[in-house]
Design a protein around this motif. Structure first.
Motif, PDB file in Angstrom:
ATOM      1  N   GLY A   1      -7.759   8.429  -7.673  1.00 30.24           N
ATOM      2  CA  GLY A   1      -9.081   8.173  -8.237  1.00 30.24           C
ATOM      3  C   GLY A   1     -10.143   9.063  -7.625  1.00 30.24           C
ATOM      4  O   GLY A   1     -10.051   9.486  -6.470  1.00 30.24           O
TER       5      GLY A   1
ATOM      6  N   LEU B   1       1.601   5.903  -9.371  1.00 27.60           N
ATOM      7  CA  LEU B   1       0.601   6.979  -9.348  1.00 27.60           C
ATOM      8  C   LEU B   1      -0.635   6.477 -10.084  1.00 27.60           C
ATOM      9  O   LEU B   1      -0.665   6.410 -11.314  1.00 27.60           O
ATOM     10  CB  LEU B   1       1.170   8.232 -10.013  1.00 27.60           C
ATOM     11  CG  LEU B   1       2.489   8.741  -9.419  1.00 27.60           C
ATOM     12  CD1 LEU B   1       3.104   9.807 -10.309  1.00 27.60           C
ATOM     13  CD2 LEU B   1       2.281   9.280  -8.008  1.00 27.60           C
ATOM     14  N   LEU B   2      -1.654   6.105  -9.342  1.00 23.50           N
ATOM     15  CA  LEU B   2      -2.809   5.409  -9.901  1.00 23.50           C
ATOM     16  C   LEU B   2      -4.061   6.287  -9.898  1.00 23.50           C
ATOM     17  O   LEU B   2      -4.153   7.268  -9.168  1.00 23.50           O
ATOM     18  CB  LEU B   2      -3.077   4.137  -9.090  1.00 23.50           C
ATOM     19  CG  LEU B   2      -1.890   3.185  -8.869  1.00 23.50           C
ATOM     20  CD1 LEU B   2      -2.342   1.963  -8.077  1.00 23.50           C
ATOM     21  CD2 LEU B   2      -1.258   2.779 -10.182  1.00 23.50           C
ATOM     22  N   GLY B   3      -5.042   5.879 -10.712  1.00 24.07           N
ATOM     23  CA  GLY B   3      -6.365   6.518 -10.705  1.00 24.07           C
ATOM     24  C   GLY B   3      -6.414   7.864 -11.375  1.00 24.07           C
ATOM     25  O   GLY B   3      -7.297   8.671 -11.077  1.00 24.07           O
TER      26      GLY B   3
ATOM     27  N   VAL C   1       2.143   2.962  -3.500  1.00 17.81           N
ATOM     28  CA  VAL C   1       1.298   3.645  -4.480  1.00 17.81           C
ATOM     29  C   VAL C   1       0.629   4.870  -3.868  1.00 17.81           C
ATOM     30  O   VAL C   1       0.444   4.962  -2.649  1.00 17.81           O
ATOM     31  CB  VAL C   1       0.206   2.701  -5.057  1.00 17.81           C
ATOM     32  CG1 VAL C   1       0.836   1.461  -5.675  1.00 17.81           C
ATOM     33  CG2 VAL C   1      -0.794   2.307  -3.983  1.00 17.81           C
ATOM     34  N   HIS C   2       0.280   5.785  -4.750  1.00 24.80           N
ATOM     35  CA  HIS C   2      -0.522   6.959  -4.378  1.00 24.80           C
ATOM     36  C   HIS C   2      -1.705   6.987  -5.326  1.00 24.80           C
ATOM     37  O   HIS C   2      -1.542   7.026  -6.545  1.00 24.80           O
ATOM     38  CB  HIS C   2       0.310   8.236  -4.476  1.00 24.80           C
ATOM     39  CG  HIS C   2       1.448   8.271  -3.515  1.00 24.80           C
ATOM     40  ND1 HIS C   2       1.309   8.643  -2.199  1.00 24.80           N
ATOM     41  CD2 HIS C   2       2.760   7.943  -3.679  1.00 24.80           C
ATOM     42  CE1 HIS C   2       2.480   8.563  -1.586  1.00 24.80           C
ATOM     43  NE2 HIS C   2       3.379   8.145  -2.462  1.00 24.80           N
ATOM     44  N   TYR C   3      -2.916   6.953  -4.755  1.00 25.65           N
ATOM     45  CA  TYR C   3      -4.124   6.785  -5.555  1.00 25.65           C
ATOM     46  C   TYR C   3      -4.866   8.107  -5.686  1.00 25.65           C
ATOM     47  O   TYR C   3      -5.202   8.739  -4.683  1.00 25.65           O
ATOM     48  CB  TYR C   3      -5.030   5.729  -4.919  1.00 25.65           C
ATOM     49  CG  TYR C   3      -6.227   5.380  -5.773  1.00 25.65           C
ATOM     50  CD1 TYR C   3      -6.063   4.745  -6.997  1.00 25.65           C
ATOM     51  CD2 TYR C   3      -7.511   5.695  -5.357  1.00 25.65           C
ATOM     52  CE1 TYR C   3      -7.150   4.426  -7.789  1.00 25.65           C
ATOM     53  CE2 TYR C   3      -8.608   5.375  -6.135  1.00 25.65           C
ATOM     54  CZ  TYR C   3      -8.425   4.746  -7.348  1.00 25.65           C
ATOM     55  OH  TYR C   3      -9.507   4.441  -8.143  1.00 25.65           O
TER      56      TYR C   3
ATOM     57  N   ALA D   1     -12.548   6.604  -3.096  1.00 23.54           N
ATOM     58  CA  ALA D   1     -11.259   7.273  -2.970  1.00 23.54           C
ATOM     59  C   ALA D   1     -10.448   6.653  -1.836  1.00 23.54           C
ATOM     60  O   ALA D   1     -10.957   5.840  -1.063  1.00 23.54           O
ATOM     61  CB  ALA D   1     -11.492   8.760  -2.715  1.00 23.54           C
ATOM     62  N   PRO D   2      -9.181   7.034  -1.741  1.00 23.07           N
ATOM     63  CA  PRO D   2      -8.354   6.467  -0.669  1.00 23.07           C
ATOM     64  C   PRO D   2      -8.846   6.873   0.714  1.00 23.07           C
ATOM     65  O   PRO D   2      -9.461   7.920   0.879  1.00 23.07           O
ATOM     66  CB  PRO D   2      -6.969   7.053  -0.958  1.00 23.07           C
ATOM     67  CG  PRO D   2      -7.214   8.280  -1.773  1.00 23.07           C
ATOM     68  CD  PRO D   2      -8.430   7.976  -2.583  1.00 23.07           C
TER      69      PRO D   2
ATOM     70  N   GLU E   1       1.523   4.975 -13.835  1.00 23.47           N
ATOM     71  CA  GLU E   1       1.315   3.724 -13.103  1.00 23.47           C
ATOM     72  C   GLU E   1       2.642   3.062 -12.749  1.00 23.47           C
ATOM     73  O   GLU E   1       2.782   2.457 -11.681  1.00 23.47           O
ATOM     74  CB  GLU E   1       0.429   2.780 -13.912  1.00 23.47           C
ATOM     75  CG  GLU E   1      -1.014   3.250 -13.997  1.00 23.47           C
ATOM     76  CD  GLU E   1      -1.948   2.189 -14.567  1.00 23.47           C
ATOM     77  OE1 GLU E   1      -1.511   1.033 -14.716  1.00 23.47           O
ATOM     78  OE2 GLU E   1      -3.114   2.534 -14.853  1.00 23.47           O
TER      79      GLU E   1
ATOM     80  N   ARG F   1       0.827  -1.209   0.000  1.00 20.07           N
ATOM     81  CA  ARG F   1       0.000   0.000   0.000  1.00 20.07           C
ATOM     82  C   ARG F   1       0.861   1.259   0.000  1.00 20.07           C
ATOM     83  O   ARG F   1       0.523   2.256  -0.640  1.00 20.07           O
ATOM     84  CB  ARG F   1      -0.918  -0.022   1.221  1.00 20.07           C
ATOM     85  CG  ARG F   1      -1.878   1.150   1.315  1.00 20.07           C
ATOM     86  CD  ARG F   1      -2.831   0.989   2.480  1.00 20.07           C
ATOM     87  NE  ARG F   1      -3.721   2.127   2.587  1.00 20.07           N
ATOM     88  CZ  ARG F   1      -4.857   2.268   1.916  1.00 20.07           C
ATOM     89  NH1 ARG F   1      -5.237   1.337   1.062  1.00 20.07           N
ATOM     90  NH2 ARG F   1      -5.613   3.342   2.083  1.00 20.07           N
TER      91      ARG F   1
ATOM     92  N   VAL G   1      -5.064  11.853   0.244  1.00 20.13           N
ATOM     93  CA  VAL G   1      -3.869  11.989  -0.591  1.00 20.13           C
ATOM     94  C   VAL G   1      -2.867  12.842   0.190  1.00 20.13           C
ATOM     95  O   VAL G   1      -3.159  13.987   0.542  1.00 20.13           O
ATOM     96  CB  VAL G   1      -4.199  12.648  -1.944  1.00 20.13           C
ATOM     97  CG1 VAL G   1      -2.919  12.947  -2.727  1.00 20.13           C
ATOM     98  CG2 VAL G   1      -5.129  11.753  -2.759  1.00 20.13           C
TER      99      VAL G   1
END
Length: 425
Positions: free
Chosen positions: A11, A387-389, A7-9, A15-16, A383, A4, A407
């Protein structure tokens, strides 16, 4: 194995969530307060469930400084359900006020009361909507579906000022609000504070609606809930889904002025609404019923309320006397970091909305003018960096970095570093 922390999401929702909340959630799902059963298994009418509700309400009240004359409701409708709920509830209150006034004038002649009321509804019933993005558009369309388009006044359609696309908020002197006269006015005035899809956020409270006699609804605040200070007193109703800044998918939160609830306000009877050809809302969206039952009229997903409560309690603890102002500072810092690098490389990146209405929460931009192949390559590169979403909403495409509370500043800085690297390459 990807951790976990790798990554930084970004989306847009779901959301995170803060990792400590999720770690604690994993424990309470198995065994809540050493009861031997998990939180999803306890009764929603148990003392434990009522305690969770009370704590969540108190944390939100503390963060936003919610006055005593407001009630907090939890529902399962999501933001889209509240598009309907606000119409059902506020139109019903408006009709009953008109009926009571006519009855005072004509006495017990029910046939005459109904005759005059039909005329008043036909000539005066209006719902004002400021359409500044995809979600306020959906709200106005739902109102038209429920009561009929003749009763819905789109006071502003931002697309008309921007070549058919959302991205600006026209000046207030161009808005066509329903006239407010003594004893008359719209059943509600509605605007969306932050448009998740289009990256448009009201920079400040609309002056034209300040002190408005019409019940003011700040609809679908989902994506900027608890991200900045809000003067709750200016609103009749604020609502939003939890799944972006507050919790996981499953609940909507409504902050409603108590003057809109019994005994202060009485809704029209279902029979009267049917006589007038107006919709009767489902009981699970009826604010008086939900308030009377402490949000427990039907089975509330209490685990979802617990998660939201833990997130909000964490902010209360983190920011102390600053309250939500502390989170606002962080949100602004992260947004500024990202917008600065986008503006620095304006030949590579184009921010979609006008600078005057850029959202701090949903940062929408195009790469190389919206070249599909290059935007796809940009996302693939992101990605690889964890860095996702970042893919934009399916209806508009492009890139969208949702800068929600969970975030971190570190995550924002890693996105900025990638934006720099991509632009220079």
């Amino acid at each position: 194995m990807v951790n976990r922390s790798d990554v930084h999401y970004f989306g847009a929702g779901p959301a995170p969530l803060p990792t400590p909340v999720l770690e604690q959630a994993a424990q309470v799902l198995l065994n809540y307060k050493d009861k031997g059963i998990g939180l999803c298994e306890i009764s929603h009418r148990s003392p434990e469930a009522n305690e969770i509700l009370t704590d969540a309400k108190q944390s939100l009240t503390t963060l936003l400084d919610i006055p005593d004359d407001y009630e907090i409701l939890f529902l399962q409708s999501g933001g889209s359900g509240e598009f309907s709920a606000t119409v059902y509830n506020l139109v019903s209150i408006w009709v009953e006020k008109k009926r009571a006034k006519i009855a005072q004038e004509v006495g017990d002649d029910q046939a005459e009361v109904l005759k005059r009321l039909r005329k008043v509804v036909d000539e005066e019933l209006k719902l004002d909507y400021l359409v500044t993005g995809s979600w306020s558009l959906k709200a106005s369309q739902e109102a038209a579906r429920l009561v009929g388009s003749k009763y819905v006044n789109v006071a502003v359609d931002a697309r008309k000022a921007n070549g058919g696309k959302f991205g600006v908020i026209p000046p207030e002197d161009q808005w066509r609000l329903t006239p407010r006269t003594s004893g008359s006015g719209p059943a509600l005035a509605y605007f969306c504070d932050n448009e998740t899809v289009d990256g448009v956020e009201f920079p400040s409270f609309p002056h034209s609606l300040d002190g408005d006699d019409a019940p003011l609804v700040c609809g679908d605040m989902s994506s900027n809930f608890i991200s900045r200070k809000v003067d709750v007193r200016k609103y009749a109703i604020i609502f939003g889904g939890a799944q972006k800044n507050i919790g996981n998918t499953g609940i909507a939160i409504v902050i409603i002025r108590k003057s809109l609830l019994p005994p202060h306000s009485t809704p029209a009877s279902p029979d009267l609404l049917r006589e007038l050809g107006l919709p009767v809302g489902p009981i699970v969206l009826d604010y008086p019923t939900i308030a009377k039952n402490n949000s427990l009229y039907n089975t509330l997903p209490i685990f979802d309320v617990w998660v939201a409560g833990q997130v909000m309690a964490g902010l209360v603890h983190a920011y102390g006397t600053k309250r939500i102002g502390g989170q606002e500072e962080i949100s602004n810092e992260k947004a500024q970091l990202i917008y600065d690098v986008l503006d620095k490389y304006s030949q590579i990146y184009r921010v979609v909305p006008d600078k005057s209405v850029r959202s701090r929460m949903n940062i929408c931009f195009r790469v190389h003018g919206g070249d599909a192949d290059k935007e796809k390559a940009f996302l693939v590169g992101a990605e690889k960096k964890g860095l996702l979403g970042l893919k934009g909403h399916r209806s508009v495409g492009g890139i969208r970095a949702s800068n929600y509370n969970a975030v971190s500043v570190e995550g924002a800085k890693k996105l900025v570093a990638y934006l720099e690297e991509y632009a220079q390459s």
